[in-house]
Scaffold this active site. Structure first.
Site, PDB file in Angstrom:
ATOM      1  CB  THR A  80      -0.985  -0.077   1.356  1.00 42.75           C
ATOM      2  OG1 THR A  80      -1.508  -1.208   1.451  1.00 42.75           O
ATOM      3  CG2 THR A  80      -1.924   0.971   1.122  1.00 42.75           C
ATOM      4  CG  ASN A 158      -8.138  -3.212   1.556  1.00 41.71           C
ATOM      5  OD1 ASN A 158      -8.933  -3.330   0.202  1.00 41.71           O
ATOM      6  ND2 ASN A 158      -7.490  -2.145   1.615  1.00 41.71           N
ATOM      7  CG  HIS A 580      -7.230  -3.093  10.457  1.00 43.44           C
ATOM      8  ND1 HIS A 580      -8.331  -2.664  10.534  1.00 43.44           N
ATOM      9  CD2 HIS A 580      -7.261  -3.028   8.820  1.00 43.44           C
ATOM     10  CE1 HIS A 580      -8.854  -2.316   9.719  1.00 43.44           C
ATOM     11  NE2 HIS A 580      -8.474  -2.552   8.433  1.00 43.44           N
ATOM     12  CG  HIS A 624     -11.169   0.547   7.792  1.00 43.75           C
ATOM     13  ND1 HIS A 624     -11.455  -0.649   7.421  1.00 43.75           N
ATOM     14  CD2 HIS A 624     -12.301   1.046   8.685  1.00 43.75           C
ATOM     15  CE1 HIS A 624     -12.626  -1.201   7.876  1.00 43.75           C
ATOM     16  NE2 HIS A 624     -13.259  -0.053   8.561  1.00 43.75           N
ATOM     17  CB  ALA A 626      -5.662   1.245   3.152  1.00 40.91           C
TER      18      ALA A 626
END
EC number: 1.1.99.29
Length: 647
Positions: A80, A158, A580, A624, A626
């Site tokens: 990511t 994800n 996570h 979250h 990301a």
């Protein structure tokens, strides 16, 4: 178009007749990808897999330096953060960038591109098969812990839920690191920099003026969402959780809403790879992207003053294949994620000296915090019978009519381009709350005062979310009846664990121990969260969509009748990862107290080595992960380019 559809259905019929396809296998990653490829010829992105093109083979009888194996910056891990960092750094034509990824392309995998398909990748070669150490507080179970092995990293597998945490999270980061550039007032611009918000006519209350409009990462409301998940939001309002139009908007995180997703207008997943490694970016002469390249160690040279400097990396396709080395003239940046970044540091000789010495690894720098402070969001799932019997259970077909429905869904998505069931992302609606909110948890029923582990007074510590149907074992097991599911997870757990070496062999995966629910505070908050989910399930309009008279033991229609002690037992049995993990290379001011990188993400005690991924989070975000991974990559790229331009 009619001829294309006929050809597509003919392929399905022939595949069944020849035994190449069965109802059970139709939605498996391999079968679905094969089926789509038979109709649609998709060009593969151009990445380098021949490592001789990017590095010098170890063992060659030469000591001469070769510029073709030299780069300014080597990024280890195309996840990511890694893809974003490579793209942004290579915007400067004077910076030669090598990006090394252990897996292949996520974009090339149908199960990654299709929003609902990612679960089909969990038990394949494209995902590292981590299992945790036995969880002492969770009945001694070893938990499955998927970590992506492909470009895009976990943004390629994800649930595509685009919520970024709470503003207070980043103010807490800035306070701990002693650097105001991480405070929300400054750091927030990197969220809008990566973001391209696509307005949707059904959601006019979202304030588009505070969202990014020109970034590479598309976000919006183009996933398919079920009526039950819409009813979930209304039921949340019915239990005093306020409605919010935007979890990332000016009113903060708290509230209930349909969640925004990393799904574009064509109903495709947006990953770090698809967003940042576009054909235009890959055409840059100063950017090299190598796949199937596992880094086995960072290379160091030591100055006369005894300070180690990272000067390159060693890598290979596999343990049995030749190893190669590439040199970094300026920096090596680890972007392997919260497990692989500390693992690479450890096998390279940076970490707790005693641990390294036990494994026979030369200590380059004694840094106690490497691999420590592992924290993850623990989730508990609850399962309910769908009263209307119209769930997408047919995605795992068990009858002829299931196959017909699935075929229709495939046609809708891949041929007609109208989304449909395959555009579901599983996590459809959510609510972010505080476990001490008296409107949600009245003190007459919840008198005990719990420890406040949040980052600020308006930051949440619990997230509830809905999925279109229930599952177990990360999607390996579906129910034999139509279902709907609610989930709760702890956003600010007080339990922490560690990533530890099993051996000095870089090909042996490290030990992972998140140490779930090891504190009483975590258990107490999850009990409140479970009770709230059960109350929401009994609240209209969601209650009308669930069959509360269906009291089979493997479903949860009577779970609300259980005592706290009984709910605690359920939590300890069911707790799982919500994917996570963070904080194993923590950013902070003091390496003696477990911090690994400074506010510039430089590894303490080493020159030319940084870390950029979720492992640097000082504290896990209240949501979250990301989005924060994109933002830290955007920030670091700006910081590095500014450093080099002023040098």
């Amino acid at each position: 178009m009619a001829n294309v559809i006929q050809d597509f259905l003919q392929i399905i019929r022939i595949a069944f007749e020849r035994g190449h396809l069965t109802p059970r296998s139709l939605v498996s990653g391999a079968a679905l990808a094969l089926l789509i490829r038979l109709v649609f010829k998709r060009p593969k992105p151009r990445y380098i897999s021949n490592l001789e093109q990017v590095g010098r083979r170890v063992g060659l009888n030469t000591t001469a330096r070769d510029e073709k194996w030299e780069y300014d910056i080597i990024i280890v891990g195309g996840g990511t953060s890694g893809c974003a960092l490579a793209s942004r750094l290579s915007e400067d034509p004077n910076i030669r960038v090598l990006l090394l990824e252990a897996g292949g392309s996520g974009r090339a995998l149908s199960d990654s591109r299709t929003p609902i398909g990612y679960g089909g990748l969990f038990f394949t070669k494209h995902v590292y098969p981590f299992r945790t150490e036995p969880q002492a507080a969770a009945n001694g179970k070893e938990k499955f812990w998927p970590r992506a092995k492909m470009l895009g990293g976990c943004s390629s597998i994800n649930a595509q839920m685009a919520q970024y945490g709470a503003p207070g999270d980043f103010d807490q980061w800035a306070s701990y690191a002693g650097d105001k550039s991480w405070a929300w007032s400054n750091f927030s611009r990197y969220f809008t920099k990566f973001e391209k918000y696509n307005p949707h006519p059904d959601y006019p209350l979202v304030d588009a003026t505070v969202r990014g409009s020109s970034g590479p990462v598309n976000v919006g409301y183009f996933n398919t969402v079920t009526n039950a998940s819409k009813a979930f939001v209304k039921a949340c309002v019915g239990v005093n959780i306020p409605f919010t139009p935007d979890f990332n908007g000016p009113n903060g995180t708290l509230g209930a809403s349909r969640i925004m997703t990393y799904v574009d207008k064509k109903y495709r997943r947006v990953s770090s790879e698809t967003a940042y490694l576009t054909p235009e970016v890959l055409a840059r002469k100063n950017l090299t992207v190598a796949v199937n390249a596992t880094v086995t160690r960072v290379l160091f040279e030591t100055s006369e003053a005894g300070v180690p400097r990272a000067v390159g990396v060693e890598f290979a396709n596999s343990d049995a294949r030749p190893r190669y080395q590439a040199r970094a003239e300026k920096e090596v940046i680890l972007s392997g994620g919260a497990i692989h970044s500390p693992h690479i540091l450890l096998i390279s000789g940076i970490g707790p000296a005693a641990q390294l010495e036990r494994r026979g690894i030369q200590v380059i720098r004694d840094l106690p915090g490497v691999g420590q402070n592992l924290v993850d969001h623990p989730v508990v799932d609850m399962y309910f019978k769908d009263k209307l019997n119209n769930s997408a259970k047919y995605l795992r077909p068990k009858s002829f009519w299931d196959v017909v429905k699935l075929t229709s869904a495939i046609v809708q998505y891949h041929i007609l381009g109208i989304g449909g069931p395959l555009a579901m992302n599983f996590g459809e609606s959510a609510a972010f709350i505080r476990s001490d909110d008296p409107d949600v948890f009245p003190t007459r029923y919840f008198p005990e005062k719990l420890l406040d582990s949040t980052s600020a007074k308006d930051s949440p510590d619990l997230e509830l979310f809905s999925t279109a149907f229930a599952y177990k074992e990360h999607g390996r097991v579906f129910f034999d009846v139509h279902t709907f599911a609610l989930h709760v997870y702890l956003l600010r757990p007080t339990s922490t664990g560690a990533v530890l070496l099993k051996s000095s062999n870089p090909w042996e995966l490290p030990s992972v121990n998140p140490n779930y629910i090891s504190t009483e505070e975590d258990i107490k908050k999850l009990i409140r969260g479970v009770r709230l989910c059960l109350q929401i399930a009994q609240t209209q309009p969601l209650a009308a969509l669930l069959d509360h008279e269906f009291t089979r033991a493997d479903l949860d229609h009577e779970l609300h009748l259980k005592s706290d002690v009984e709910l605690e037992a359920v939590i300890r049995e069911r707790v799982e990862t919500v994917y996570h993990p963070t904080t194993t290379c923590r950013m902070g001011p003091d390496p003696e107290k477990g911090d690994v990188v400074d506010a510039g993400l430089r590894v303490y005690g080493v020159v030319g080595l940084r870390v950029c991924d979720a492992s640097i989070f000082p504290f896990i975000v209240s949501g979250h992960t990301a989005g924060a991974c994109y933002a830290i990559a955007e920030k670091l790229a700006d910081d590095i380019k500014a450093e080099y331009s002023s040098a």
